[in-house]
Design a protein around this motif. Sequence first.
Motif, PDB file in Angstrom:
ATOM      1  N   LYS A 213      58.749  42.505   9.976  1.00 44.43           N
ATOM      2  CA  LYS A 213      58.753  42.154   8.554  1.00 44.43           C
ATOM      3  C   LYS A 213      57.360  41.994   7.941  1.00 44.43           C
ATOM      4  N   THR A 214      56.369  41.659   8.763  1.00 47.61           N
ATOM      5  CA  THR A 214      55.062  41.291   8.224  1.00 47.61           C
ATOM      6  C   THR A 214      54.203  42.521   7.956  1.00 47.61           C
ATOM      7  N   THR A 215      53.489  42.479   6.844  1.00 44.30           N
ATOM      8  CA  THR A 215      52.512  43.520   6.514  1.00 44.30           C
ATOM      9  C   THR A 215      51.119  42.994   6.829  1.00 44.30           C
ATOM     10  N   TYR A 216      50.343  43.771   7.558  1.00 40.76           N
ATOM     11  CA  TYR A 216      49.020  43.328   7.985  1.00 40.76           C
ATOM     12  C   TYR A 216      47.938  44.055   7.198  1.00 40.76           C
ATOM     13  N   PRO A 217      46.789  43.392   6.977  1.00 39.66           N
ATOM     14  CA  PRO A 217      45.762  43.976   6.102  1.00 39.66           C
ATOM     15  C   PRO A 217      45.059  45.200   6.677  1.00 39.66           C
ATOM     16  N   ASP A 218      44.975  45.306   8.005  1.00 32.26           N
ATOM     17  CA  ASP A 218      44.297  46.453   8.604  1.00 32.26           C
ATOM     18  C   ASP A 218      44.747  46.613  10.052  1.00 32.26           C
ATOM     19  N   TRP A 219      44.287  47.694  10.675  1.00 32.40           N
ATOM     20  CA  TRP A 219      44.732  48.021  12.030  1.00 32.40           C
ATOM     21  C   TRP A 219      44.274  46.994  13.056  1.00 32.40           C
ATOM     22  N   LYS A 220      43.114  46.382  12.827  1.00 27.88           N
ATOM     23  CA  LYS A 220      42.598  45.412  13.794  1.00 27.88           C
ATOM     24  C   LYS A 220      43.512  44.190  13.878  1.00 27.88           C
ATOM     25  N   VAL A 221      43.840  43.635  12.728  1.00 31.81           N
ATOM     26  CA  VAL A 221      44.733  42.475  12.699  1.00 31.81           C
ATOM     27  C   VAL A 221      46.125  42.869  13.184  1.00 31.81           C
ATOM     28  N   CYS A 222      46.560  44.065  12.817  1.00 37.36           N
ATOM     29  CA  CYS A 222      47.875  44.540  13.249  1.00 37.36           C
ATOM     30  C   CYS A 222      47.939  44.633  14.773  1.00 37.36           C
ATOM     31  N   GLY A 223      46.887  45.182  15.381  1.00 38.32           N
ATOM     32  CA  GLY A 223      46.856  45.296  16.837  1.00 38.32           C
ATOM     33  C   GLY A 223      46.886  43.938  17.514  1.00 38.32           C
ATOM     34  N   LEU A 224      46.100  43.003  16.990  1.00 34.10           N
ATOM     35  CA  LEU A 224      46.091  41.656  17.559  1.00 34.10           C
ATOM     36  C   LEU A 224      47.448  40.977  17.384  1.00 34.10           C
TER      37      LEU A 224
END
Length: 243
Positions: free
Chosen positions: A79-90
Motif C-alpha cells: 500500500k505504501t508509496t516510497y519517495p525513491d528507490w533507495k528508501v523503497c529498497g530499505l
Amino acid sequence: MANQHVDGLDKLVTFLAKRDGIDKLVKTFQYVGKLMHLYAQHRHPDVADRFKKLELASGIARKAFRSGRFLTGFNCLRKTTYPDWKVCGLAILANAGEMIYFFFDHITFFSRVGFLNPALAPRSCFYSAFGEGFGYIFAMMADSIFISRGLSEERRVRDKIRQLEREDPGNPSSTEMHKARARISQLRMDRVMRLCSIAACAADLIIAINDVEPNPFVSHPLTLGVSGLVSAWAGWYRLWPGV
C-alpha cells in the motif's frame, strides 16, 4: 458535544484500544518483571519468583497479541508509496525481516504453549530473532535517511523565513511565514518520532542478538531489561494520541 475536552483518560483508553498499545503496556510489565527479578532474587526470593512469573506470562501474552501480525509488513509494502528507490529498497528489506520475525514468532508461541512440538521453540525463536534484527537494521537506515533529508529541508525553510523577513519586515504574520513555521514544526516532530523509532529498533536489536548470538553483555538481565523498557516507552510516546 463536538467540542468535548479530551483528557488523559480518554487518550489512555484510545491508546489501549490499539493492539500496539496493549503490546507496549504488556512489554512494560515484562521487562519491569525482569529487572525486579534481578533486583530481588537474592534479597527476597519469593518476590523475585513472582516477578519472574510476570515476565514469562507477559512474554507469552505478547506473542498471542501479535497473531497475524506478519501480514502487516506485506500490506505495508503493498500500500505504501516510497519517495525513491533507495528508501523503497530499505523498506522492502525491513518489512521482509519483520514478516520473518512475526511468522516464526507465531510458531514459537504455539510451541511454548504446547500446541506444537516444544522442540520447535528454540529453532523458531532463532529464526524469529534473526528476522527481527535483520529488519531493524534496515528500518534504522531508512529512518536515518529521512532524518538527514528533514534536516536539509529545515535549513532550506529557515533560509526562506530569513528571506521573507528581509523582504517584508513589517509583516511577520504573513501566510507564507505561517506555512514555513508550520513546516518546521512538522519536520521537528517527524524527527522526534524517527529518533524514537531508531531508539526502539536499537533496543530491540540488542534483545534479538541475545537469541541469535548471546554474549555476556547482551544476555545480562540488566541489559535486556533496560533495552526492553527503552523500546516499550519509545513506543508509548510514538503511539500516544495527540503526540
